[in-house]
Enzyme design. Structure first.
Site, mmCIF file in Angstrom:
data_model
loop_
_atom_site.group_PDB
_atom_site.id
_atom_site.type_symbol
_atom_site.label_atom_id
_atom_site.label_comp_id
_atom_site.label_asym_id
_atom_site.label_seq_id
_atom_site.Cartn_x
_atom_site.Cartn_y
_atom_site.Cartn_z
ATOM 1 N N HIS A 19 44.265 -11.358 -35.869
ATOM 2 C CA HIS A 19 43.668 -12.360 -36.643
ATOM 3 C C HIS A 19 43.279 -11.818 -38.092
ATOM 4 C CE1 HIS A 19 39.929 -10.096 -35.098
ATOM 5 N NE2 HIS A 19 39.116 -11.004 -36.114
ATOM 6 N N HIS A 42 40.555 -11.640 -40.017
ATOM 7 C CA HIS A 42 39.319 -11.173 -40.378
ATOM 8 C C HIS A 42 39.513 -9.840 -41.017
ATOM 9 C CE1 HIS A 42 36.106 -13.613 -37.832
ATOM 10 N NE2 HIS A 42 36.525 -14.181 -39.295
ATOM 11 N N ASP A 66 38.361 -7.044 -41.183
ATOM 12 C CA ASP A 66 38.225 -5.524 -40.844
ATOM 13 C C ASP A 66 39.426 -5.343 -39.840
ATOM 14 O OD1 ASP A 66 37.169 -7.922 -39.008
ATOM 15 O OD2 ASP A 66 36.199 -6.319 -37.753
ATOM 16 N N HIS A 67 40.428 -6.515 -39.797
ATOM 17 C CA HIS A 67 41.853 -6.331 -39.098
ATOM 18 C C HIS A 67 42.792 -6.118 -39.796
ATOM 19 C CE1 HIS A 67 39.611 -6.843 -35.021
ATOM 20 N NE2 HIS A 67 38.722 -7.618 -35.655
ATOM 21 N N HIS A 76 37.836 -17.330 -30.371
ATOM 22 C CA HIS A 76 36.902 -16.579 -31.395
ATOM 23 C C HIS A 76 36.517 -17.466 -32.646
ATOM 24 C CE1 HIS A 76 35.412 -13.055 -33.795
ATOM 25 N NE2 HIS A 76 36.304 -13.087 -34.679
ATOM 26 N N ASP A 116 39.515 -9.975 -31.111
ATOM 27 C CA ASP A 116 38.349 -10.493 -30.968
ATOM 28 C C ASP A 116 38.108 -11.759 -30.093
ATOM 29 O OD1 ASP A 116 37.860 -8.251 -32.601
ATOM 30 O OD2 ASP A 116 36.611 -9.624 -34.403
ATOM 31 N N HIS A 147 36.254 -1.711 -30.261
ATOM 32 C CA HIS A 147 35.511 -2.857 -31.388
ATOM 33 C C HIS A 147 34.108 -2.619 -30.991
ATOM 34 C CE1 HIS A 147 34.599 -6.468 -33.560
ATOM 35 N NE2 HIS A 147 35.798 -6.035 -34.097
#
Length: 312
Positions: free
Chosen positions: A63, A65, A67-68, A140, A211, A269
């Protein structure tokens, strides 16, 4: 096959855990590696491993976000400097291609290789004679996919002594039998491949989930998997927060593995709220539900060997 974790934290980097990135090493199977997510500083983490960026054949983004994905532009650029020439396939949700293309364009980054973009939809997103990869939407706060990687059955090994006893000479005829072809000997006798080869071996199945809160799609993707990689941003004591943020607890991850009849679970995670001395408790809570539970740390490596998961 090996799994190596480059970033196992949640949300933002900490002193102990970088942001999300995981490498599936398929060096024996196809001479390449696949990268799942590419959080900030992923290329820095790679410097501490034996991974060669030019060997990365595919990148699967769960996805969008930060942090990914925030490490992706830097990694793509460095792959050029490090001799990458082969086409790289980038899988991810709608918007990923636009974000990557804009970033590379604005920064005037020139790549020495082509990128093939695949906008992920639910269902089969890749298949060849070795592997099939399926994707499914998880639950999510933004669209987020989980991936199921299935290795197709491997040809059974050639039973050399059995073939020799039937009069098969050394040379190309043995190769044909190994590849599933029946042969005819000089004296006219026919030798069937199935008579001199062991039964096909079952390939491995891995579920790598992005996530997600506890949900049915996670169970479907993990059904009967040899390894499930599942987020554990929260613990049982903070379960009331998990679902509202679109995340799972360690115990919920264990329930997914248990209910899907998986063989092994790797918790990933992990929130920075959990300090090193908290990790054993996270593990023990999950093991009460699903005994074959491991917790990933940055640079952890797991090997799938003879049907067993080994932490290197």
């Amino acid at each position: 096959m090996q799994l190596q974790f480059l970033g196992t934290g949640a949300g933002m980097p900490s002193k102990d855990r970088n942001t999300s990135a995981l490498v599936l090493k398929l060096l024996e199977e196809r001479g390449t590696v696949w990268l799942f997510d590419c959080g900030e500083a992923t290329q820095h983490q790679i410097l501490h491993t034996s991974i060669r960026p030019r060997k990365v054949e595919k990148i699967f983004i769960t996805h969008l976000h930060g942090d990914h994905i925030f490490g992706l532009p830097g990694f793509l650029s460095s792959r050029s400097f490090l001799g990458g020439e082969d086409t790289l396939t980038l899988y991810g949700p709608k918007g990923l291609q636009e974000w990557v293309a804009t970033t590379l364009n604005v920064s005037k980054t020139h790549l020495t290789y082509a990128i093939e973009y695949v906008e992920v939809q639910e269902g089969v997103i890749f298949e060849d004679d070795q592997f099939i990869v399926r994707a499914q939407l998880l639950e999510h706060v933004i669209p987020c996919f989980g991936y199921r990687i299935e290795q197709k059955a491997l040809k059974g090994e050639l039973l050399i002594e059995k073939a020799r006893n039937l009069g098969v000479p050394k040379g190309p005829l043995l190769g044909k039998l190994k590849n599933g072809e029946d042969i005819t000997l000089e004296d006219g006798r026919k030798v069937l491949s199935q008579a001199v080869t062991a039964p096909p071996k079952k390939g491995f199945t891995i579920s790598i989930l992005g996530d997600t809160k506890y949900c049915e799609p996670a169970k479907i993707l993990s059904e009967g998997a040899d390894i499930v990689v599942h987020e554990a941003t929260f613990d049982h004591a903070t379960e009331h927060l998990a679902a509202s943020y679109g995340h799972s607890t360690n115990v919920e991850a264990a329930k997914i593995a248990n209910e899907s009849k998986a063989k092994n679970l790797i918790l990933n995670h992990i929130s920075s709220r959990f300090l090193p001395h908290d990790i054993e408790a996270l593990s023990e809570q999950a093991k009460e539900v699903f005994p074959n539970t491991f917790i990933a740390h940055d640079f952890s490596q797991f090997e799938w060997k003879n049907g067993t998961l080994i932490e290197a």
